[in-house]
Motif scaffolding. Structure first.
Motif, PDB file in Angstrom:
ATOM      1  N   GLU A  83      -5.121   8.389  -2.295  1.00  0.00           N
ATOM      2  CA  GLU A  83      -4.439   7.211  -1.959  1.00  0.00           C
ATOM      3  C   GLU A  83      -3.618   6.388  -3.127  1.00  0.00           C
ATOM      4  O   GLU A  83      -3.677   5.114  -3.232  1.00  0.00           O
ATOM      5  CB  GLU A  83      -5.596   6.165  -1.657  1.00  0.00           C
ATOM      6  N   VAL A  84      -2.794   7.166  -3.806  1.00  0.00           N
ATOM      7  CA  VAL A  84      -1.894   6.797  -4.718  1.00  0.00           C
ATOM      8  C   VAL A  84      -0.825   5.965  -4.046  1.00  0.00           C
ATOM      9  O   VAL A  84      -0.058   6.521  -3.264  1.00  0.00           O
ATOM     10  CB  VAL A  84      -1.294   7.610  -5.623  1.00  0.00           C
ATOM     11  N   ALA A  85      -0.363   4.475  -4.483  1.00  0.00           N
ATOM     12  CA  ALA A  85       0.527   3.638  -3.883  1.00  0.00           C
ATOM     13  C   ALA A  85       1.588   3.441  -4.983  1.00  0.00           C
ATOM     14  O   ALA A  85       0.974   2.675  -6.062  1.00  0.00           O
ATOM     15  CB  ALA A  85      -0.029   2.902  -2.933  1.00  0.00           C
ATOM     16  N   LEU A  86       2.796   3.770  -4.899  1.00  0.00           N
ATOM     17  CA  LEU A  86       3.464   2.986  -5.937  1.00  0.00           C
ATOM     18  C   LEU A  86       4.296   1.792  -5.628  1.00  0.00           C
ATOM     19  O   LEU A  86       4.286   1.408  -4.473  1.00  0.00           O
ATOM     20  CB  LEU A  86       4.716   3.985  -6.437  1.00  0.00           C
ATOM     21  N   GLU A  87       4.542   0.820  -6.346  1.00  0.00           N
ATOM     22  CA  GLU A  87       5.046  -0.436  -6.253  1.00  0.00           C
ATOM     23  C   GLU A  87       6.381  -0.572  -7.103  1.00  0.00           C
ATOM     24  O   GLU A  87       6.228  -0.576  -8.195  1.00  0.00           O
ATOM     25  CB  GLU A  87       4.436  -1.540  -6.468  1.00  0.00           C
ATOM     26  N   GLY A  88       7.557  -0.700  -6.439  1.00  0.00           N
ATOM     27  CA  GLY A  88       8.729  -0.581  -7.323  1.00  0.00           C
ATOM     28  C   GLY A  88       9.080   0.587  -8.012  1.00  0.00           C
ATOM     29  O   GLY A  88       8.539   1.906  -7.428  1.00  0.00           O
ATOM     30  N   GLY A  89       9.914   0.768  -9.164  1.00  0.00           N
ATOM     31  CA  GLY A  89       9.856   2.088  -9.566  1.00  0.00           C
ATOM     32  C   GLY A  89      11.192   2.609  -9.317  1.00  0.00           C
ATOM     33  O   GLY A  89      12.113   2.256  -8.396  1.00  0.00           O
ATOM     34  N   GLU A  90      11.561   4.018  -9.845  1.00  0.00           N
ATOM     35  CA  GLU A  90      12.887   4.643  -9.279  1.00  0.00           C
ATOM     36  C   GLU A  90      12.884   5.248  -8.121  1.00  0.00           C
ATOM     37  O   GLU A  90      13.968   5.632  -7.626  1.00  0.00           O
ATOM     38  CB  GLU A  90      13.011   5.507 -10.480  1.00  0.00           C
ATOM     39  N   VAL A  91      11.820   5.705  -7.565  1.00  0.00           N
ATOM     40  CA  VAL A  91      11.510   6.480  -6.549  1.00  0.00           C
ATOM     41  C   VAL A  91      11.088   5.738  -5.317  1.00  0.00           C
ATOM     42  O   VAL A  91      10.132   4.790  -5.472  1.00  0.00           O
ATOM     43  CB  VAL A  91      10.713   7.649  -6.421  1.00  0.00           C
ATOM     44  N   ALA A  92      11.737   5.276  -3.915  1.00  0.00           N
ATOM     45  CA  ALA A  92      11.477   4.344  -3.280  1.00  0.00           C
ATOM     46  C   ALA A  92       9.868   4.575  -2.698  1.00  0.00           C
ATOM     47  O   ALA A  92       9.610   5.815  -2.160  1.00  0.00           O
ATOM     48  CB  ALA A  92      12.173   4.275  -2.182  1.00  0.00           C
TER      49      ALA A  92
END
Length: 160
Positions: A83-92
């Motif tokens: 359930e990993v969710a990125l916020e911002g960063g270099e990959v959408a």
């Protein structure tokens, strides 16, 4: 949907035991704050740090990471978040349907270790990530390991 897998090995100048005990053995807020000092602005753990606990790491106001601890094996030194969710960063971040991250810390030569980082992902559009985006995605997880190593070397007494 296309599922992708990225694997990277990260060599560290600290022992597997030191790296594992610094943050992964407990994964509690205190350990994460110490291990990721200078890289993460805030850490929030909902739960006891064991499987099922939810993590929110903020690297700055525009980027962050949310995940759920799926499994941890202190004997084998393997940890997995789903359930990993990125916020911002270099990959959408909005392009991912699913992302799972596993790290395995293994002894190497005397006083050193290697962390095997694997990221399994599934994209919403069914297309694989470009090699450039794969490199950007894995870079963040490699950075996490390198920051913990850096902090252990700089302040060994904190992690004794």
């Amino acid at each position: 949907m296309v599922a992708g897998n990225i694997i990277e090995e990260v060599a560290s100048a600290v022992s597997a035991e030191q790296l594992w005990k610094a943050v992964f053995a407990t994964c509690d807020e205190s350990a994460l704050r110490k291990g990721l000092a200078g890289w993460v602005d805030t850490v929030k753990v909902e739960g006891d740090g064991g499987p099922g606990s939810r993590y929110t790491l903020k690297f700055n106001p525009a980027t962050g990471l949310k995940s759920r601890l799926a499994a941890r094996d202190n004997t084998a030194r393997v940890i997995c978040w789903d359930e990993v969710a990125l916020e911002g960063g270099e990959v959408a971040p909005a392009q991912f349907k699913k992302q799972v991250v596993q790290m395995k810390v293994e002894p190497a030569s005397a006083g050193r270790c290697v962390t095997k980082v694997a990221v399994d992902y599934e994209r919403l559009d069914g297309a694989p990530l470009s090699p450039a985006d794969q490199a950007k995605l894995i870079k963040g997880y490699v950075g996490l390991v390198k920051k913990v190593e850096e902090n252990i070397v700089a302040r060994p007494g904190v992690f004794a």
